[in-house]
Design an enzyme around this catalytic site. Structure first.
Site, PDB file in Angstrom:
ATOM      1  N   ARG A  27      10.389  15.057  15.862  1.00 48.55           N
ATOM      2  CA  ARG A  27      11.782  14.778  16.246  1.00 48.55           C
ATOM      3  C   ARG A  27      12.684  14.552  15.040  1.00 48.55           C
ATOM      4  O   ARG A  27      13.656  13.809  15.117  1.00 48.55           O
ATOM      5  CB  ARG A  27      11.868  13.580  17.192  1.00 48.55           C
ATOM      6  CG  ARG A  27      11.296  13.802  18.563  1.00 48.55           C
ATOM      7  CD  ARG A  27      12.247  14.624  19.404  1.00 48.55           C
ATOM      8  NE  ARG A  27      11.708  14.907  20.725  1.00 48.55           N
ATOM      9  CZ  ARG A  27      12.080  14.275  21.822  1.00 48.55           C
ATOM     10  NH1 ARG A  27      12.979  13.348  21.772  1.00 48.55           N
ATOM     11  NH2 ARG A  27      11.549  14.607  22.975  1.00 48.55           N
ATOM     12  N   ARG A  31      18.682  12.451  16.884  1.00 45.31           N
ATOM     13  CA  ARG A  31      19.840  11.556  16.987  1.00 45.31           C
ATOM     14  C   ARG A  31      19.954  10.478  15.926  1.00 45.31           C
ATOM     15  O   ARG A  31      20.986   9.852  15.800  1.00 45.31           O
ATOM     16  CB  ARG A  31      19.843  10.895  18.380  1.00 45.31           C
ATOM     17  CG  ARG A  31      20.193  11.855  19.477  1.00 45.31           C
ATOM     18  CD  ARG A  31      19.860  11.287  20.836  1.00 45.31           C
ATOM     19  NE  ARG A  31      18.403  11.191  21.006  1.00 45.31           N
ATOM     20  CZ  ARG A  31      17.814  10.680  22.060  1.00 45.31           C
ATOM     21  NH1 ARG A  31      18.523  10.187  23.050  1.00 45.31           N
ATOM     22  NH2 ARG A  31      16.493  10.652  22.135  1.00 45.31           N
ATOM     23  N   ARG A  40      26.201  17.782  17.711  1.00 48.83           N
ATOM     24  CA  ARG A  40      26.103  17.672  19.168  1.00 48.83           C
ATOM     25  C   ARG A  40      27.500  17.487  19.783  1.00 48.83           C
ATOM     26  O   ARG A  40      27.813  18.030  20.841  1.00 48.83           O
ATOM     27  CB  ARG A  40      25.193  16.516  19.568  1.00 48.83           C
ATOM     28  CG  ARG A  40      24.843  16.581  21.046  1.00 48.83           C
ATOM     29  CD  ARG A  40      23.849  15.550  21.477  1.00 48.83           C
ATOM     30  NE  ARG A  40      24.416  14.217  21.451  1.00 48.83           N
ATOM     31  CZ  ARG A  40      23.820  13.149  21.949  1.00 48.83           C
ATOM     32  NH1 ARG A  40      22.620  13.252  22.478  1.00 48.83           N
ATOM     33  NH2 ARG A  40      24.392  11.979  21.892  1.00 48.83           N
ATOM     34  N   ASP A  77      13.505  22.604  22.798  1.00 48.73           N
ATOM     35  CA  ASP A  77      12.853  21.573  23.598  1.00 48.73           C
ATOM     36  C   ASP A  77      11.678  22.198  24.328  1.00 48.73           C
ATOM     37  O   ASP A  77      11.719  23.392  24.664  1.00 48.73           O
ATOM     38  CB  ASP A  77      13.824  20.965  24.606  1.00 48.73           C
ATOM     39  CG  ASP A  77      13.301  19.614  25.071  1.00 48.73           C
ATOM     40  OD1 ASP A  77      13.652  18.606  24.467  1.00 48.73           O
ATOM     41  OD2 ASP A  77      12.486  19.582  26.022  1.00 48.73           O
ATOM     42  N   TYR A 151       6.107  17.604  33.975  1.00 50.92           N
ATOM     43  CA  TYR A 151       7.568  17.553  34.171  1.00 50.92           C
ATOM     44  C   TYR A 151       8.005  18.395  35.366  1.00 50.92           C
ATOM     45  O   TYR A 151       8.840  17.995  36.171  1.00 50.92           O
ATOM     46  CB  TYR A 151       8.296  18.055  32.915  1.00 50.92           C
ATOM     47  CG  TYR A 151       8.409  17.005  31.826  1.00 50.92           C
ATOM     48  CD1 TYR A 151       9.310  15.954  31.951  1.00 50.92           C
ATOM     49  CD2 TYR A 151       7.629  17.078  30.684  1.00 50.92           C
ATOM     50  CE1 TYR A 151       9.438  14.995  30.949  1.00 50.92           C
ATOM     51  CE2 TYR A 151       7.741  16.126  29.679  1.00 50.92           C
ATOM     52  CZ  TYR A 151       8.649  15.084  29.814  1.00 50.92           C
ATOM     53  OH  TYR A 151       8.766  14.134  28.839  1.00 50.92           O
TER      54      TYR A 151
END
Ligand code: 1CP
Length: 338
Positions: A27, A31, A40, A77, A151
């Site tokens: 990652r 963020r 973003r 992703d 998921y």
């Protein structure tokens, strides 16, 4: 194999000698970087970043330029594959991923459509490859079949994935058929990533630790094994979070690297032929620089010299200060093997 200026990652994965461990962070395009948040905002949303190869390429390169990591990982992703075979998702700000029509019926699934949304990631890979030139290796990735199945059938993220797990016990045949379709699509997608220029692949089995050893053997390992058999042109790293119990079986796969989370000691991996990756607890990066250095050095010394790719034990958290990530990277890069 491509001639790279910094080929530490590929050398370790090939079992060749290195002067120090390579380092990257799961990652790392995310963020905690103000520059990521800026892109973003420009893009409008996470989904719009995924859909735009220039934005995806830009944030992929940020950790290489800002932190000087030894490998880039393509910004995308694991869930784009779910969407590309028939189970679309939305990303909700506080909630995470939501699938409006969770997988219930095999007729929902189709083959990987490389020309639909996977195309954006493939174009981003080509763009990053052009920008990176021969500077650094580029890592491609996909979710492991069990994690994608989890998921798709759960319909959202979850602490327990109890709906997804219950299917394994209630509808074994449906589960295997769905896992097979996910596996086939994943192989197509990963080979397309290699065609576009990735130098290594990581398989993320983020929810491996939710399964019992028996269920993991039955529903996860055969599909990981199939991917490792069919994705052969670049080295593959298997990261099965929480699956310490399955390590001896993971070591029998034809993968070049095994990722460890911070619960797992490299001592459990003695005699493995693969390189080991990991495994600093990301929460160490909330501490002061001396503590980060001390814990990083301690971690480096627990891994076999020359067979280690330094990383966190899972993804970096969004509120970790960038300087602290920098301290981690610099500490690894100053560590020389005797
Ligand atoms: O708001 C934002 O900007 C979105 C946050 C974010 C980011 C930066 C998400 C949402 N995905 C990503 C990118 C991403 N995802 C990468 C990029 C490359 C890099 O590592 O730098 C990668 C490899 C992933 C993989 C991924 N997505 C995994 C496997 C790794 C892991 O952390 O276990 C998983 C489980 C996902 C699903 C996902 N994506 C995003 C969210 C919020 C979630 C759900 C997580 C959950 O269910 O708790």
């Amino acid at each position: 194999m491509r001639q790279l200026q910094n080929d530490l990652l590929l050398r370790v994965l090939a079992g060749r000698s290195v002067s120090r461990p390579p380092v990257w962070m799961m990652r790392q395009a995310g963020r905690y970087l103000p520059e990521y948040l800026h892109v973003r905002k420009q893009a409008g949303s996470f989904r719009q970043m995924l859909a735009n190869p220039s934005y995806a390429a830009e944030v992929t390169l940020q950790p290489a330029d800002i932190l000087g990591v030894d490998a880039a990982i393509i910004f995308s992703d694991i869930l784009v594959l779910a969407e590309a075979i028939g189970v679309p998702f939305q990303m909700e700000e506080q909630k995470g991923p939501v699938f409006p029509t969770p997988l219930q019926d095999l007729a929902q699934l189709h083959e990987a459509n490389l020309d639909a949304n996977l195309k954006h990631t493939l174009l981003a890979i080509e763009e990053v490859r052009r920008s990176l030139g021969n500077r650094l290796p580029l890592i491609g990735f996909a979710g492991a079949p069990w994690t994608i199945f989890a998921y798709m059938t759960e319909g959202s993220g979850s602490k327990t994935f109890s709906k997804a797990k219950s299917l394994l016990y209630r509808s074994s045949q449906f589960s295997h058929q769905a896992l097979e379709k996910i596996t086939t699509a994943t192989i197509t997608y990963l080979n397309a990533q290699i065609d576009c220029g990735v130098d290594a692949i990581q398989l993320f089995d983020s929810w491996a630790g939710l399964l019992s050893p028996e269920a993991y053997t039955q529903y996860a390992l055969p599909y990981l094994a199939e991917i490792c058999r069919q994705v052969t042109r670049v080295p593959v790293i298997v990261f099965a979070k929480g699956a310490f119990f399955a390590l001896p079986e993971i070591a029998t796969l034809s993968c070049a690297g095994i990722g460890l989370d911070w619960n797992t000691s490299p001592a459990y991996c003695q005699g493995f032929k693969q390189a080991l990756q990991g495994n600093l607890d990301p929460c160490v990066l909330y501490a002061d620089p001396e503590k980060i250095q001390q814990e990083t050095l301690k971690m480096l010394k627990t891994f076999p010299a020359g067979r280690h790719i330094a990383n966190l034990g899972h993804g970096i958290y969004p509120d970790i200060p960038v300087e602290n990530a920098q301290t981690f990277i610099k500490t690894v890069q100053s560590f020389l093997y005797p």
